[in-house]
Design an enzyme around this catalytic site. Structure first.
Site, PDB file in Angstrom:
ATOM      1  N   SER A  85       2.802  12.734  35.762  1.00 58.31           N
ATOM      2  CA  SER A  85       1.933  12.388  34.626  1.00 58.31           C
ATOM      3  C   SER A  85       1.381  10.990  34.844  1.00 58.31           C
ATOM      4  O   SER A  85       2.142  10.046  35.018  1.00 58.31           O
ATOM      5  CB  SER A  85       2.723  12.403  33.321  1.00 58.31           C
ATOM      6  OG  SER A  85       3.197  13.703  33.082  1.00 58.31           O
ATOM      7  N   GLU A 122       1.425   5.487  33.129  1.00 57.69           N
ATOM      8  CA  GLU A 122       2.860   5.653  33.377  1.00 57.69           C
ATOM      9  C   GLU A 122       3.149   5.276  34.829  1.00 57.69           C
ATOM     10  O   GLU A 122       4.199   4.736  35.156  1.00 57.69           O
ATOM     11  CB  GLU A 122       3.281   7.109  33.109  1.00 57.69           C
ATOM     12  CG  GLU A 122       4.759   7.339  33.347  1.00 57.69           C
ATOM     13  CD  GLU A 122       5.219   8.725  32.920  1.00 57.69           C
ATOM     14  OE1 GLU A 122       4.805   9.205  31.849  1.00 57.69           O
ATOM     15  OE2 GLU A 122       6.005   9.316  33.676  1.00 57.69           O
ATOM     16  N   ARG A 158      10.215   6.233  28.703  1.00 58.45           N
ATOM     17  CA  ARG A 158       9.812   5.841  30.065  1.00 58.45           C
ATOM     18  C   ARG A 158       9.994   4.351  30.319  1.00 58.45           C
ATOM     19  O   ARG A 158       9.191   3.715  31.015  1.00 58.45           O
ATOM     20  CB  ARG A 158       8.355   6.246  30.360  1.00 58.45           C
ATOM     21  CG  ARG A 158       8.092   7.723  30.245  1.00 58.45           C
ATOM     22  CD  ARG A 158       8.888   8.556  31.262  1.00 58.45           C
ATOM     23  NE  ARG A 158       8.742   9.954  30.923  1.00 58.45           N
ATOM     24  CZ  ARG A 158       9.597  10.634  30.157  1.00 58.45           C
ATOM     25  NH1 ARG A 158      10.700  10.069  29.719  1.00 58.45           N
ATOM     26  NH2 ARG A 158       9.395  11.899  29.883  1.00 58.45           N
TER      27      ARG A 158
END
Ligand code: FAD
Length: 301
Positions: free
Chosen positions: A226, A296, A176
């Site tokens: 998420s 995130e 990520r």
């Protein structure tokens, strides 16, 4: 915003390419966020460069937005200019098993193109609701695949350095993350390399992944996907569930009971609700299991 800035932005992006006092709740999948002073939607690289140059010369803060699916925008909105690379800068070119697409194309659209052309390797991205630019920035991934696996390079614009092509290794793609995330670079487009595949197998894979998402994720509510990164050796959702936080609510924000890794907007959630909820989840998980959850989702404003 002062009249002269309005006029200047109109002259760069045209009257249809600029909105003022634009609620960010309409441009984020969380459906949260107050107004941005200006919201510009450049049509091409020239307009994009000009608007960035204009903001920087006039010391106007700017934020680069894709489809806003990984974003928590502040309740106060954004005092500056949000520059969105989306539908106005989409499109693609295909050459055999390679596709070059502009940053604003949706991953779902790109994955549909791949399926139509019987190209396999991009199925993993079909249900990720962001743009290609956002996906390169975040090295988006799902179900065992990620952008890093298929990318052949990206065309980027960096204020002060102009446009250049970066090789996959120069993008420094990790879990990520990418070089884009930590610099002022802007993704203009990217190439992906796939393989010839069996159309029936590709369709079956797409259907299987769609079913996996709809059965496990709270897609019926607004969210930003998420909320937390996967901590090494754990799953964020499982830790949150084991901490008995399923359904934990602050204002309109809630830890999804369907998938504890998602914070959802049950209606009327504010960014303050989400931030307070996240702080409680992080502290509780840390106290119970000694694991620190890291966000995130990215903040705007
Ligand atoms: C229901 C749901 C499911 C999701 N599932 C997944 C999943 O399975 N896997 C996954 O990885 N993510 C998932 N996400 C998160 C999100 O879709 C991805 O992170 C996606 O890549 C973000 O793309 P975006 O265009 O929406 O970017 P945005 O959310 O608009 O922006 C994300 C970041 O990228 C930057 N950015 C965007 N475009 C550019 C550009 N052209 N140049 C430079 N920087 C840019 C922004 O400044 C910001 O920092 C999900 C989200 C939702 C709501």
């Amino acid at each position: 915003m002062v009249e002269s800035i309005r006029k200047d932005l109109f002259s760069i992006c045209g009257e249809r390419g600029v909105l003022f006092d634009e609620p960010l709740s309409g441009h984020t999948s969380f459906r949260i966020g107050g107004p941005a002073d200006a919201f510009v939607m450049p049509r091409d690289e020239e307009q994009l460069e000009k608007v960035i140059d204009y903001c920087d010369r006039n010391e106007i803060p700017r934020f680069l937005l894709g489809n806003g699916t990984n974003i928590l925008a502040a309740d106060e909105g954004y005092r500056g200019t949000v520059i969105q690379i989306f539908k106005n800068m989409a499109g693609f070119e295909q050459n055999g098993t390679e596709i070059y697409a502009r940053a604003g194309i949706l991953l779902s659209a790109l994955s549909a193109v791949c399926a139509e052309q019987a190209l396999t390797g991009f199925e993993f991205a079909s249900g990720i609701p962001g743009t290609l630019g956002g996906a390169v920035t975040m090295n988006a991934g799902a179900y065992g695949g990620e952008i890093k696996d298929v990318i052949t390079g990206a065309r980027v614009f960096e204020p002060g350095r102009g446009i250049r092509d970066l090789k996959p290794e120069e993008l420094m793609l990790g879990y990520r993350t990418s070089v884009i995330k930590h610099t002022d670079m802007i993704v203009l487009g990217a190439g992906i390399r796939l393989e010839h595949g069996d159309p029936e197998k590709i369709s079956a894979k797409l259907a299987e992944l769609k079913e996996a998402r709809t059965s496990k994720q709270p897609l019926e509510y607004p969210s930003a996907g998420s909320t937390f990164k996967r901590p090494e050796g754990y799953f964020a959702g499982k830790l949150i569930m084991d901490a008995e936080l399923a359904g934990y609510t602050v204002g309109g924000a809630q830890v999804s009971e369907k998938h504890c890794g998602f914070v959802i907007n049950r209606g009327g959630a504010t960014a303050a609700d989400v931030n307070a909820l996240i702080a409680h989840v992080v502290k509780t998980v840390e106290d119970r299991f000694g694991v620190t959850l890291e966000r995130e989702i990215r903040s705007l404003g």
